[in-house]
Design a protein around this motif. Structure first.
Motif, mmCIF file in Angstrom:
data_model
loop_
_atom_site.group_PDB
_atom_site.id
_atom_site.type_symbol
_atom_site.label_atom_id
_atom_site.label_comp_id
_atom_site.label_asym_id
_atom_site.label_seq_id
_atom_site.Cartn_x
_atom_site.Cartn_y
_atom_site.Cartn_z
ATOM 1 N N ILE A 128 0.842 -1.198 0.000
ATOM 2 C CA ILE A 128 0.000 0.000 0.000
ATOM 3 C C ILE A 128 0.875 1.245 0.000
ATOM 4 O O ILE A 128 0.592 2.221 -0.703
ATOM 5 N N GLY A 129 1.958 1.221 0.763
ATOM 6 C CA GLY A 129 2.883 2.346 0.800
ATOM 7 C C GLY A 129 3.529 2.609 -0.541
ATOM 8 O O GLY A 129 3.736 3.770 -0.932
ATOM 9 N N ARG A 130 3.867 1.563 -1.267
ATOM 10 C CA ARG A 130 4.429 1.759 -2.609
ATOM 11 C C ARG A 130 3.416 2.414 -3.538
ATOM 12 O O ARG A 130 3.769 3.263 -4.346
ATOM 13 N N ARG A 131 2.165 1.994 -3.408
ATOM 14 C CA ARG A 131 1.124 2.621 -4.230
ATOM 15 C C ARG A 131 0.955 4.087 -3.848
ATOM 16 O O ARG A 131 0.767 4.944 -4.711
ATOM 17 N N GLU A 132 1.009 4.376 -2.544
ATOM 18 C CA GLU A 132 0.888 5.767 -2.092
ATOM 19 C C GLU A 132 2.043 6.607 -2.622
ATOM 20 O O GLU A 132 1.841 7.746 -3.037
ATOM 21 N N ARG A 134 3.798 5.963 -5.348
ATOM 22 C CA ARG A 134 3.619 6.055 -6.796
ATOM 23 C C ARG A 134 2.563 7.105 -7.161
ATOM 24 O O ARG A 134 2.747 7.885 -8.083
ATOM 25 N N ASP A 135 1.469 7.116 -6.401
ATOM 26 C CA ASP A 135 0.384 8.067 -6.676
ATOM 27 C C ASP A 135 0.614 9.423 -6.022
ATOM 28 O O ASP A 135 -0.199 10.331 -6.213
ATOM 29 N N ASP A 136 1.675 9.545 -5.228
ATOM 30 C CA ASP A 136 2.013 10.783 -4.523
ATOM 31 C C ASP A 136 0.846 11.264 -3.656
ATOM 32 O O ASP A 136 0.446 12.429 -3.695
ATOM 33 N N ALA A 137 0.299 10.321 -2.886
ATOM 34 C CA ALA A 137 -0.841 10.630 -2.014
ATOM 35 C C ALA A 137 -0.870 9.653 -0.851
ATOM 36 O O ALA A 137 -0.337 8.548 -0.937
ATOM 37 N N LEU A 138 -1.482 10.090 0.246
ATOM 38 C CA LEU A 138 -1.770 9.199 1.363
ATOM 39 C C LEU A 138 -3.258 8.871 1.308
ATOM 40 O O LEU A 138 -4.085 9.745 1.066
ATOM 41 N N TYR A 139 -3.606 7.617 1.545
ATOM 42 C CA TYR A 139 -5.003 7.198 1.530
ATOM 43 C C TYR A 139 -5.520 7.093 2.954
ATOM 44 O O TYR A 139 -4.847 6.591 3.838
ATOM 45 N N TRP A 140 -6.734 7.565 3.150
ATOM 46 C CA TRP A 140 -7.372 7.577 4.466
ATOM 47 C C TRP A 140 -8.745 6.936 4.356
ATOM 48 O O TRP A 140 -9.383 6.981 3.314
#
Length: 178
Positions: A128-132, A134-140
């Protein structure tokens, strides 16, 4: 969101290793060698299953993430971890006791399964951190949508996103380095 996933990794990993060590001291019905070898295989299987389960749902929710608004309540990392661990403490204690008791049959195997579940959660948080990153965002996840610590449960309709410097968690749910 990755904080919730990562919150269960350490409380499963360390008691799992302790239960495996205690189990290695008990000869058991099958013997130490068979118990520890089967425990190692179960560790790998459990880690893989936990890391891969619901990965499509996580990706789907992350793909449809909307920007967090002013009215969204973003919970502190420490509060999220504390709430998850308090809500699951009896399950964690029960799992530890079952893992130790399973040493009578297969020495160390129950503890290795527990540690494998913790490792799988940690791997999932890293993905999930790699995706965050890559997308330059934190998911909540909205706190009122999280049912019993499930960041991809049925009540979760979507994720919120913020910039990568928002909050006190780094991508993947780790503590932000200051």
């Amino acid at each position: 969101m990755a904080v919730i996933v990562r919150a269960g990794a350490a409380p499963l990993w360390w008691p799992g290793l302790l239960a495996a060590a205690i189990g290695a001291l008990v000869p058991g019905f099958t013997g130490r060698r068979i118990g520890l070898l089967s425990g190692a295989a179960l560790f790998l299987i459990t880690a893989a299953v936990v890391a891969l389960v619901r990965s499509r749902r996580y990706a789907e929710l992350a793909g449809g993430a909307t920007r967090a608004g002013r009215s969204d309540f973003l919970q502190d990392r420490a509060v999220t971890v504390r709430n998850w661990r308090r809500g699951h403490r009896w399950w964690l204690l029960g799992a530890f006791l079952v893992a130790v008791a399973s040493a009578v049959l297969l020495p160390g195997a129950g503890g290795m399964v527990l540690a494998g579940a913790g490792a799988g959660l940690w791997i999932k948080a890293v993905r999930i951190g790699r995706r965050e990153q890559r997308d330059d965002a934190l998911y909540w996840v909205r706190t009122d949508w999280v049912e019993r610590g499930r960041p991809a449960g049925k009540q979760v309709k979507g994720y919120r996103s913020t910039g990568p410097v928002a909050g006190d968690a780094a991508p993947g749910g780790a503590r932000r380095r200051r």
